[in-house]
Design a protein around this motif. Structure first.
Motif, PDB file in Angstrom:
ATOM      1  N   GLY A 149      73.144-133.364  17.027  1.00 46.11           N
ATOM      2  CA  GLY A 149      73.924-133.756  18.207  1.00 46.11           C
ATOM      3  C   GLY A 149      75.031-132.770  18.550  1.00 46.11           C
ATOM      4  O   GLY A 149      75.280-132.501  19.737  1.00 46.11           O
ATOM      5  N   LEU A 180      75.242-138.494  25.234  1.00 45.92           N
ATOM      6  CA  LEU A 180      76.190-139.518  24.769  1.00 45.92           C
ATOM      7  C   LEU A 180      75.518-140.889  24.702  1.00 45.92           C
ATOM      8  O   LEU A 180      75.728-141.656  23.754  1.00 45.92           O
ATOM      9  CB  LEU A 180      77.424-139.556  25.678  1.00 45.92           C
ATOM     10  CG  LEU A 180      78.312-138.311  25.600  1.00 45.92           C
ATOM     11  CD1 LEU A 180      79.445-138.366  26.619  1.00 45.92           C
ATOM     12  CD2 LEU A 180      78.890-138.124  24.199  1.00 45.92           C
ATOM     13  N   THR A 208      77.500-135.872   9.610  1.00 45.38           N
ATOM     14  CA  THR A 208      76.843-137.133   9.993  1.00 45.38           C
ATOM     15  C   THR A 208      77.897-138.176  10.367  1.00 45.38           C
ATOM     16  O   THR A 208      79.067-138.053   9.984  1.00 45.38           O
ATOM     17  CB  THR A 208      76.005-137.700   8.829  1.00 45.38           C
ATOM     18  OG1 THR A 208      76.843-137.804   7.685  1.00 45.38           O
ATOM     19  CG2 THR A 208      74.796-136.845   8.517  1.00 45.38           C
ATOM     20  N   ASP A 212      74.635-142.916   9.955  1.00 46.40           N
ATOM     21  CA  ASP A 212      73.517-142.026   9.622  1.00 46.40           C
ATOM     22  C   ASP A 212      73.033-142.175   8.185  1.00 46.40           C
ATOM     23  O   ASP A 212      72.100-141.484   7.771  1.00 46.40           O
ATOM     24  CB  ASP A 212      73.876-140.566   9.945  1.00 46.40           C
ATOM     25  CG  ASP A 212      73.951-140.324  11.442  1.00 46.40           C
ATOM     26  OD1 ASP A 212      73.175-140.963  12.169  1.00 46.40           O
ATOM     27  OD2 ASP A 212      74.802-139.536  11.895  1.00 46.40           O
ATOM     28  N   PRO A 217      66.377-145.798  14.201  1.00 39.57           N
ATOM     29  CA  PRO A 217      65.366-144.769  14.437  1.00 39.57           C
ATOM     30  C   PRO A 217      65.913-143.379  14.087  1.00 39.57           C
ATOM     31  O   PRO A 217      67.113-143.236  13.855  1.00 39.57           O
ATOM     32  CB  PRO A 217      65.141-144.886  15.944  1.00 39.57           C
ATOM     33  CG  PRO A 217      66.493-145.267  16.475  1.00 39.57           C
ATOM     34  CD  PRO A 217      67.157-146.098  15.422  1.00 39.57           C
TER      35      PRO A 217
HETATM   36  C1  LIG Z   1      81.839-133.649  22.275  1.00 39.95           C
HETATM   37  C2  LIG Z   1      81.808-135.002  22.889  1.00 39.95           C
HETATM   38  C3  LIG Z   1      81.835-135.088  24.369  1.00 39.95           C
HETATM   39  C4  LIG Z   1      81.728-136.118  22.162  1.00 39.95           C
HETATM   40  C5  LIG Z   1      81.564-136.175  20.706  1.00 39.95           C
HETATM   41  C6  LIG Z   1      80.895-137.469  20.375  1.00 39.95           C
HETATM   42  C7  LIG Z   1      80.474-137.569  18.973  1.00 39.95           C
HETATM   43  C8  LIG Z   1      80.971-138.761  18.212  1.00 39.95           C
HETATM   44  C9  LIG Z   1      79.638-136.689  18.401  1.00 39.95           C
HETATM   45  C10 LIG Z   1      79.106-136.800  17.005  1.00 39.95           C
HETATM   46  C11 LIG Z   1      77.887-135.942  16.860  1.00 39.95           C
HETATM   47  C12 LIG Z   1      77.216-136.210  15.532  1.00 39.95           C
HETATM   48  C13 LIG Z   1      77.941-136.035  14.281  1.00 39.95           C
HETATM   49  C14 LIG Z   1      75.958-136.593  15.565  1.00 39.95           C
HETATM   50  C15 LIG Z   1      75.159-136.921  14.355  1.00 39.95           C
HETATM   51  C16 LIG Z   1      73.777-136.387  14.531  1.00 39.95           C
HETATM   52  C17 LIG Z   1      72.941-136.774  13.349  1.00 39.95           C
HETATM   53  C18 LIG Z   1      73.211-136.182  12.054  1.00 39.95           C
HETATM   54  C19 LIG Z   1      71.976-137.697  13.514  1.00 39.95           C
HETATM   55  C20 LIG Z   1      71.096-138.186  12.438  1.00 39.95           C
HETATM   56  O1  LIG Z   1      69.787-137.868  12.790  1.00 39.95           O
HETATM   57  P1  LIG Z   1      68.588-138.528  12.018  1.00 39.95           P
HETATM   58  O2  LIG Z   1      67.353-137.894  12.594  1.00 39.95           O
HETATM   59  O3  LIG Z   1      68.726-138.193  10.577  1.00 39.95           O
HETATM   60  O4  LIG Z   1      68.649-139.983  12.286  1.00 39.95           O
END
Ligand SMILES: CC(C)=CCC/C(C)=C/CC/C(C)=C/CC/C(C)=C/COP(=O)(O)O
Length: 301
Positions: A149, A180, A208, A212, A217
């Motif tokens: 993300g 978002l 994470t 997470d 999903p």
């Molecule tokens: C920068 C802006 C506008 C907002 C920030 C919002 C925000 C809280 C971002 C966090 C991004 C983040 C840490 C995402 C996690 C992605 C992740 C590790 C997902 C897990 O994926 P999976 O396939 O293992 O389920």
């Protein structure tokens, strides 16, 4: 009085399995005869289930087994000659009952889950350095970052800050909204479902959120489907590049299972959710006409 057709008391089974260890006062022995909690109806269901689960079993034998059970011997079933002076059996608490008649949907779901766990374990060939494809792990982790993300959010914000056309700003604003929305929906579902990640996963992921730790999903799969559908619909790309975008999404999803991060169903549902999210974004498409404030605010920065 509990319904005899849905919840059949587990006591006849428990009693025959552990009759030597359970005393008359123990729950397994059953002072109440919950199997007859539904009267003759409960007993009939129990017998028909036994005979249907063991094809070829002699029905007489089934009847014998039921009549041999300590519950039956104590005369708890009304049909077994319980005297009118005996107190009616007390209904069992819900957690002491066993559903002996699971629905078709229940069986189908349990089978799907078993196949899912088996297949995911088999495909988790990069789950550790010592796994059969352990040497591919660094490449899989690179793919993981490509669908994370943070790079997507920061990349979109950067492009938005550099964009000098209204059309470009509109597309990027909607991509930001999509990313978002995706984060929010995935966090919500992960928090509600709370499915643990596979046991063979090593929790060594790059940045994470607290949700997470759950796997259903897959956030990478939702993002892969959402972003690739978005790109295919809003960027004019040559065919080879379009194929590359679809391949990236597919391989990213597969890599989640290979890394041991997810089960197959987490990724499959993730793809479905990401695909659906794009439809939501498309339906709510933000433009200077329906969200002028947003665009004015951005253009003043
Ligand atoms: C920068 C802006 C506008 C907002 C920030 C919002 C925000 C809280 C971002 C966090 C991004 C983040 C840490 C995402 C996690 C992605 C992740 C590790 C997902 C897990 O994926 P999976 O396939 O293992 O389920």
């Amino acid at each position: 009085m509990p319904s005899p057709r849905r919840n059949v008391d587990a006591r006849p089974l428990a009693a025959s399995a552990s009759s030597s260890s359970s005393g008359p006062g123990s729950p397994a022995h059953g002072g109440g005869g919950g199997g007859g909690g539904g009267g003759g109806g409960g007993r009939f269901e129990f017998q028909s289930l036994l005979s249907s689960r063991a094809p070829g079993l002699d029905p007489t034998c089934t009847r014998l087994r039921a009549s041999e059970s300590p519950v039956h011997r104590r005369g708890s079933f009304p049909l077994a000659g319980a005297g009118p002076s005996q107190a009616p059996p007390a209904p069992l608490p819900e957690e002491d009952r066993m559903d002996l008649n699971p629905s078709f949907l229940g069986i189908a779901l349990r089978s799907l889950l078993a196949i899912d766990l088996w297949l995911s374990k088999k495909l988790g060939v990069c789950a550790g350095e010592s796994s059969s494809w352990g040497s591919m792990r660094p490449l899989m982790k690179l793919l993981e970052i490509s669908g994370h993300g943070i790079p997507w959010l920061l990349g979109t914000l950067y492009c938005l800050s550099r964009s000098d056309s209204w059309a470009g700003r509109e597309v990027l604003m909607n991509l930001l909204f999509a990313l978002l929305l995706d984060l929010l929906l995935v966090a919500l579902i992960k928090g509600l479902v709370r499915r643990r990640r596979p046991a063979h996963n090593q929790m060594d992921m790059f940045v994470t959120l607290s949700v997470d730790k759950y796997s259903f999903p897959s956030g990478h799969a939702t993002r892969a489907a959402l972003v690739s559908r978005f790109i295919l619909n809003h960027l004019v790309l040559a065919i080879p590049l379009r194929v590359l975008v679809v391949l990236w999404a597919f391989i990213l999803g597969l890599s989640r299972v290979m890394l041991g991060r997810h089960n197959v169903t987490d990724v499959a549902f993730g793809f479905f959710l990401g695909y659906t999210q794009y439809s939501i974004v498309d339906y709510c498409w933000l433009s200077p006409h329906n969200a002028p404030v947003l665009f004015l605010l951005w253009s003043q920065q």
